[in-house]
Design a protein around this motif. Structure first.
Motif, PDB file in Angstrom:
ATOM      1  N   ILE A 112      53.171  12.198  27.680  1.00 53.58           N
ATOM      2  CA  ILE A 112      52.845  12.962  28.885  1.00 53.58           C
ATOM      3  C   ILE A 112      54.041  13.028  29.818  1.00 53.58           C
ATOM      4  N   SER A 113      54.777  11.930  29.930  1.00 54.87           N
ATOM      5  CA  SER A 113      55.986  11.936  30.765  1.00 54.87           C
ATOM      6  C   SER A 113      56.988  12.958  30.274  1.00 54.87           C
ATOM      7  N   GLY A 114      57.166  13.027  28.949  1.00 53.49           N
ATOM      8  CA  GLY A 114      58.087  14.016  28.389  1.00 53.49           C
ATOM      9  C   GLY A 114      57.665  15.436  28.700  1.00 53.49           C
ATOM     10  N   LEU A 115      56.361  15.698  28.627  1.00 51.85           N
ATOM     11  CA  LEU A 115      55.870  17.038  28.941  1.00 51.85           C
ATOM     12  C   LEU A 115      56.055  17.360  30.419  1.00 51.85           C
ATOM     13  N   MET A 116      55.863  16.371  31.298  1.00 49.23           N
ATOM     14  CA  MET A 116      56.070  16.606  32.733  1.00 49.23           C
ATOM     15  C   MET A 116      57.539  16.888  33.032  1.00 49.23           C
ATOM     16  N   LEU A 117      58.435  16.159  32.394  1.00 51.34           N
ATOM     17  CA  LEU A 117      59.861  16.420  32.585  1.00 51.34           C
ATOM     18  C   LEU A 117      60.232  17.803  32.072  1.00 51.34           C
ATOM     19  N   MET A 118      59.638  18.188  30.945  1.00 53.52           N
ATOM     20  CA  MET A 118      59.908  19.511  30.400  1.00 53.52           C
ATOM     21  C   MET A 118      59.371  20.588  31.320  1.00 53.52           C
ATOM     22  N   ALA A 119      58.176  20.370  31.898  1.00 51.14           N
ATOM     23  CA  ALA A 119      57.608  21.342  32.827  1.00 51.14           C
ATOM     24  C   ALA A 119      58.486  21.492  34.065  1.00 51.14           C
ATOM     25  N   ALA A 120      59.038  20.389  34.545  1.00 50.66           N
ATOM     26  CA  ALA A 120      59.932  20.456  35.706  1.00 50.66           C
ATOM     27  C   ALA A 120      61.213  21.191  35.372  1.00 50.66           C
ATOM     28  N   ASN A 121      61.660  21.067  34.128  1.00 48.32           N
ATOM     29  CA  ASN A 121      62.954  21.608  33.723  1.00 48.32           C
ATOM     30  C   ASN A 121      62.892  23.062  33.283  1.00 48.32           C
ATOM     31  N   THR A 122      61.709  23.537  32.935  1.00 49.44           N
ATOM     32  CA  THR A 122      61.588  24.899  32.386  1.00 49.44           C
ATOM     33  C   THR A 122      60.639  25.749  33.218  1.00 49.44           C
ATOM     34  N   ASP A 123      60.635  25.535  34.521  1.00 50.37           N
ATOM     35  CA  ASP A 123      59.744  26.297  35.399  1.00 50.37           C
ATOM     36  C   ASP A 123      60.098  27.783  35.392  1.00 50.37           C
ATOM     37  N   ILE A 124      61.383  28.092  35.278  1.00 47.47           N
ATOM     38  CA  ILE A 124      61.837  29.481  35.221  1.00 47.47           C
ATOM     39  C   ILE A 124      61.812  29.944  33.765  1.00 47.47           C
ATOM     40  N   LYS A 125      61.143  31.060  33.529  1.00 48.52           N
ATOM     41  CA  LYS A 125      61.014  31.564  32.164  1.00 48.52           C
ATOM     42  C   LYS A 125      62.287  32.310  31.761  1.00 48.52           C
ATOM     43  N   VAL A 126      62.866  31.889  30.651  1.00 48.05           N
ATOM     44  CA  VAL A 126      64.111  32.462  30.148  1.00 48.05           C
ATOM     45  C   VAL A 126      63.849  33.086  28.785  1.00 48.05           C
ATOM     46  N   GLU A 127      64.370  34.278  28.565  1.00 45.17           N
ATOM     47  CA  GLU A 127      64.212  34.944  27.280  1.00 45.17           C
ATOM     48  C   GLU A 127      65.287  34.460  26.300  1.00 45.17           C
ATOM     49  N   PRO A 128      65.171  34.785  25.020  1.00 47.63           N
ATOM     50  CA  PRO A 128      66.154  34.318  24.039  1.00 47.63           C
ATOM     51  C   PRO A 128      67.590  34.642  24.458  1.00 47.63           C
ATOM     52  N   ILE A 129      68.482  33.730  24.138  1.00 44.57           N
ATOM     53  CA  ILE A 129      69.889  33.861  24.518  1.00 44.57           C
ATOM     54  C   ILE A 129      70.693  34.298  23.296  1.00 44.57           C
ATOM     55  N   ASP A 130      71.794  35.032  23.553  1.00 45.16           N
ATOM     56  CA  ASP A 130      72.676  35.441  22.472  1.00 45.16           C
ATOM     57  C   ASP A 130      74.116  35.409  22.973  1.00 45.16           C
ATOM     58  N   GLU A 131      74.997  36.124  22.295  1.00 45.07           N
ATOM     59  CA  GLU A 131      76.422  36.061  22.616  1.00 45.07           C
ATOM     60  C   GLU A 131      76.813  36.894  23.835  1.00 45.07           C
ATOM     61  N   ARG A 132      75.895  37.667  24.385  1.00 44.66           N
ATOM     62  CA  ARG A 132      76.231  38.517  25.522  1.00 44.66           C
ATOM     63  C   ARG A 132      76.506  37.689  26.774  1.00 44.66           C
ATOM     64  N   PRO A 133      77.230  38.258  27.753  1.00 44.49           N
ATOM     65  CA  PRO A 133      77.626  37.488  28.946  1.00 44.49           C
ATOM     66  C   PRO A 133      76.520  37.369  29.985  1.00 44.49           C
ATOM     67  N   PHE A 134      75.272  37.504  29.588  1.00 42.05           N
ATOM     68  CA  PHE A 134      74.150  37.353  30.513  1.00 42.05           C
ATOM     69  C   PHE A 134      72.929  36.867  29.745  1.00 42.05           C
ATOM     70  N   VAL A 135      71.957  36.385  30.495  1.00 36.65           N
ATOM     71  CA  VAL A 135      70.676  36.020  29.923  1.00 36.65           C
ATOM     72  C   VAL A 135      69.598  36.623  30.808  1.00 36.65           C
ATOM     73  N   VAL A 136      68.451  36.933  30.232  1.00 41.55           N
ATOM     74  CA  VAL A 136      67.366  37.569  30.973  1.00 41.55           C
ATOM     75  C   VAL A 136      66.322  36.523  31.354  1.00 41.55           C
ATOM     76  N   ILE A 137      65.940  36.519  32.633  1.00 38.79           N
ATOM     77  CA  ILE A 137      64.908  35.613  33.104  1.00 38.79           C
ATOM     78  C   ILE A 137      63.783  36.434  33.724  1.00 38.79           C
ATOM     79  N   ARG A 138      62.650  35.793  33.973  1.00 38.23           N
ATOM     80  CA  ARG A 138      61.550  36.401  34.702  1.00 38.23           C
ATOM     81  C   ARG A 138      61.602  35.880  36.134  1.00 38.23           C
ATOM     82  N   ALA A 139      61.649  36.798  37.100  1.00 41.85           N
ATOM     83  CA  ALA A 139      61.858  36.388  38.480  1.00 41.85           C
ATOM     84  C   ALA A 139      61.110  37.297  39.447  1.00 41.85           C
ATOM     85  N   HIS A 140      60.999  36.848  40.685  1.00 48.54           N
ATOM     86  CA  HIS A 140      60.339  37.602  41.755  1.00 48.54           C
ATOM     87  C   HIS A 140      61.138  38.885  42.047  1.00 48.54           C
ATOM     88  N   PRO A 141      60.454  39.986  42.406  1.00 46.96           N
ATOM     89  CA  PRO A 141      61.179  41.238  42.692  1.00 46.96           C
ATOM     90  C   PRO A 141      62.250  41.100  43.769  1.00 46.96           C
TER      91      PRO A 141
END
Length: 214
Positions: free
Chosen positions: A172-201
């Motif tokens: 449970i501690s591991g899941l709580m740490l993961m929840a704290a660390n991954t609150d921002i949703k990130v889409e798959p990453i690749d070699e491009r110079p940017f990454v796509v996230i889900r964020a407020h307008p």
């Protein structure tokens, strides 16, 4: 951010993370190919607007996000994938069920409002509190057995330690740490110079404004 989040491109630093910030075991286990290599990147150039709520940020939330290789895509690690990883470490499971090794790591200091910072700190403190509660409980168990306390107390302490703390509490501690660390949703990453996230307008608007200003 519920119901109104947008896909936003955020810039990645041109240089990779230094080797000191990459877990050696993760990189060693990953088997790169000509088409897929291990990535270690850092987000930069974020506006000081809370990613989740779109209000002026009062600070940042540091995060490290791991990605696993699924086919040709580096997918962000989810709770479900993490549970499969634990199963892989604890019990023998078929190769087709095993979690792929980490193929990328992303570091970011997400701009955050007071509520997001409080949530991050609360989850981490609670997780570390559960982790640190185990050793004293085990010591109490041995002391109780040594001084001859009633059998019912001994049984309660045993259950509290095993499986209460190990493995349930640690999991449970591991899941709580993961929840704290991954609150921002990130889409798959690749070699491009940017990454796509889900964020407020409003964060998306601020990001576009800074990009145009550059």
């Amino acid at each position: 951010m519920v119901g109104e989040d947008l896909s936003v491109r955020v810039r990645l630093a041109t240089e990779s993370l230094p080797e000191s910030e990459v877990v050696w075991g993760e990189k060693r286990r990953f088997n790169p190919t000509a088409a897929v290599r291990f990535l270690a990147r850092r987000v930069e150039g974020l506006p000081m607007v809370c990613v989740r709520h779109g209000v002026p940020a009062t600070g940042v939330v540091p995060a490290t996000i791991n990605f696993v290789q699924v086919g040709s895509v580096r997918m962000p690690r989810t709770v479900g994938l993490e549970l499969r990883k634990w199963a892989r470490e604890i019990i023998p499971i078929p190769p087709w069920f095993r979690l792929p090794d980490t193929s990328a790591k992303l570091r970011a200091d997400w701009p955050a409002c007071a509520a997001c910072i409080a949530r991050f700190r609360w989850l981490r403190q609670l997780a570390f509190g559960v982790l640190l509660a185990g050793p004293p409980a085990i010591v109490a168990l041995f002391l109780a057995a040594a001084v001859g306390v009633p059998h019912g107390v001994i049984v309660s302490l045993v259950v509290l330690c095993f499986p209460g703390w190990l493995p349930v509490g640690i999991g449970i501690s591991g899941l709580m740490l993961m929840a704290a660390n991954t609150d921002i949703k990130v889409e798959p990453i690749d070699e491009r110079p940017f990454v796509v996230i889900r964020a407020h307008p409003r964060f998306a608007d601020a990001t576009r404004s800074e990009r145009h200003a550059d």
